[in-house]
Design a protein around this motif. Structure first.
Motif, short mmCIF file in Angstrom:
data_model
loop_
_atom_site.label_atom_id
_atom_site.label_comp_id
_atom_site.label_asym_id
_atom_site.label_seq_id
_atom_site.Cartn_x
_atom_site.Cartn_y
_atom_site.Cartn_z
N ASP A 168 1.25 -17.36 6.12
CA ASP A 168 2.50 -16.71 5.72
C ASP A 168 2.86 -15.68 6.78
O ASP A 168 2.78 -14.47 6.55
N GLY A 169 3.22 -16.16 7.92
CA GLY A 169 3.55 -15.28 9.03
C GLY A 169 4.38 -16.04 10.04
O GLY A 169 4.87 -17.14 9.76
N SER A 170 4.53 -15.48 11.24
CA SER A 170 5.37 -16.12 12.25
C SER A 170 4.53 -16.87 13.28
O SER A 170 3.40 -16.48 13.58
N ALA A 171 5.11 -17.95 13.81
CA ALA A 171 4.44 -18.71 14.87
C ALA A 171 4.24 -17.83 16.10
O ALA A 171 3.22 -17.94 16.79
N LYS A 172 5.17 -16.94 16.36
CA LYS A 172 5.06 -16.07 17.53
C LYS A 172 3.84 -15.16 17.43
O LYS A 172 3.10 -14.98 18.40
N ASP A 173 3.61 -14.57 16.24
CA ASP A 173 2.46 -13.68 16.10
C ASP A 173 1.15 -14.45 16.22
O ASP A 173 0.18 -13.95 16.80
N TRP A 250 -4.21 -25.46 20.90
CA TRP A 250 -3.79 -24.64 19.77
C TRP A 250 -2.31 -24.90 19.54
O TRP A 250 -1.52 -24.81 20.48
N THR A 251 -1.93 -25.23 18.32
CA THR A 251 -0.51 -25.46 18.02
C THR A 251 -0.10 -24.64 16.80
O THR A 251 -0.91 -24.40 15.89
N PHE A 252 1.17 -24.24 16.80
CA PHE A 252 1.71 -23.40 15.72
C PHE A 252 3.05 -24.00 15.32
O PHE A 252 4.04 -23.89 16.05
N VAL A 253 3.07 -24.66 14.15
CA VAL A 253 4.22 -25.44 13.72
C VAL A 253 4.82 -24.83 12.45
O VAL A 253 4.13 -24.68 11.43
N GLU A 254 6.10 -24.50 12.53
CA GLU A 254 6.80 -23.95 11.36
C GLU A 254 7.11 -25.07 10.37
O GLU A 254 7.63 -26.12 10.74
N ARG A 255 6.77 -24.84 9.11
CA ARG A 255 6.98 -25.83 8.07
C ARG A 255 8.28 -25.57 7.32
O ARG A 255 8.89 -24.50 7.45
N GLU A 256 8.71 -26.55 6.54
CA GLU A 256 9.96 -26.41 5.80
C GLU A 256 9.89 -25.30 4.76
O GLU A 256 10.93 -24.72 4.40
N GLY A 258 8.71 -22.45 5.17
CA GLY A 258 8.74 -21.15 5.82
C GLY A 258 7.38 -20.67 6.30
O GLY A 258 7.30 -19.65 7.00
N ARG A 259 6.33 -21.38 5.94
CA ARG A 259 4.99 -21.02 6.42
C ARG A 259 4.71 -21.73 7.73
O ARG A 259 5.48 -22.59 8.18
N VAL A 260 3.60 -21.39 8.37
CA VAL A 260 3.25 -21.96 9.68
C VAL A 260 1.89 -22.63 9.59
O VAL A 260 0.93 -22.06 9.05
#
Length: 317
Positions: A168-173, A250-256, A258-260
């Protein structure tokens, strides 16, 4: 005859494998970090039938270089032509071809052609390219031969897996946490020390001393290619005793919702020569696979867990 300032060279090797099997191995970009030691990461940028545009990151004379190339694949002729779009200095232009020639039902000859010139036709630059092309070509062909000829043996030695946590955060962080590896000794209990260099934006050299569960430490050296803020791909070039290859992403994918989804993916080839020395005389491939999988997964999940805590803490502010 080559034009003035243009160098044309050829390297070759004989492989005990069918020509089509060799061609397919070279054609598949996903194979490159495994079979070509200088290659760190490859990305397909465009594809139109047998023509494609790719981005490549590889070491040359101890330096990481990256460039974009266009390839034309000809399965009938067993030939792949390539040409760099924009070369990295001191290279002004470079192209060539992979040509696979059948020499029998289960044997083939692989020829690797290069043509290149140096920036401003500088003799010092040309000498640097000569060394890099010769070293990398010999390394690539030897690795190609070894890989093709031991494919069956490596079926049980090679494996891939991944671990994922939902945040429950941002892909950027999340990306920043993994990207800022110089802070890992403060943030991750299993990391004893880190030396991080980023001479060129997005390309990192990471030397890391990691603690195992038994308190022992081991040092690895990786090159990382960073794509803000969604992916960091890497290849270890200094490996623990039980592995001959370790690449990952390492991958960081935003889900529908709103979670990552934060994922750590690993591809490994075990080193059978060191299994008994490291794990004992009764250990075999299965034990080594379980040990390596467990160790890598534990470190990945620990890193992902701390990254999750970091990202969710920042999003709560």
């Amino acid at each position: 005859m080559a034009a003035e300032g243009l160098r044309e060279v050829e390297h070759g090797i004989t492989v005990e494998a069918p020509a089509m099997a060799v061609f397919r191995l070279i054609a598949g970009l996903e194979n490159w970090p495994r079979i070509f030691p200088p290659t760190i990461h490859v990305e397909q940028l465009e594809c139109d039938g047998d023509r494609e545009r790719i981005a490549i990151w590889a070491t040359a004379n101890g330096e990481v270089k990256n460039w974009a190339s266009r390839r034309t694949l000809d399965p009938e002729a067993l030939r792949i032509d390539f040409r760099q779009e924009v070369s990295a200095p001191p290279v002004a232009a470079m192209g060539g071809a992979w040509i696979v020639e059948p020499t029998g039902a289960d044997a083939s000859r692989v020829r690797l052609l290069h043509d290149y010139r140096a920036v401003d036709d500088d003799p010092t630059g040309l000498e640097w390219i000569d060394r890099a092309v010769d070293r990398n070509s010999r390394s690539e062909l030897a690795a190609l031969k070894a890989n093709v000829e031991r494919v069956r043996a490596e079926e049980e030695l090679a494996f891939s897996f991944e671990d994922t946590v939902v945040v429950d955060g941002s892909a950027k962080d999340l990306y920043d946490f993994v990207n800022e590896a110089h802070l890992w000794p403060e943030r991750l209990p299993h990391v004893a020390s880190v030396e991080l260099r980023e001479d060129n934006p997005g390309v990192q050299s990471l030397r890391m001393e990691t603690r195992a569960k038994d308190g022992s430490t081991h040092t690895t050296h990786s090159y990382r290619v960073c794509f803000p803020h969604h992916k960091i791909a890497y290849k270890q070039v200094t490996l623990p005793a039980l592995m001959t290859l370790h690449t990952g992403c390492w991958t960081f994918v935003e889900r529908e919702d709103g979670r990552v989804a934060a994922t750590s993916q690993h591809s490994v080839v075990l080193n059978p020569a060191n299994i008994a020395r490291v794990l004992g005389e009764t250990a075999g491939t299965a034990e080594a696979r379980g040990y390596v999988h467990g160790a890598l997964s534990a470190n990945s999940l620990a890193t992902l867990g701390h990254a999750k805590e970091y990202a969710e803490g920042r999003s709560a502010r």
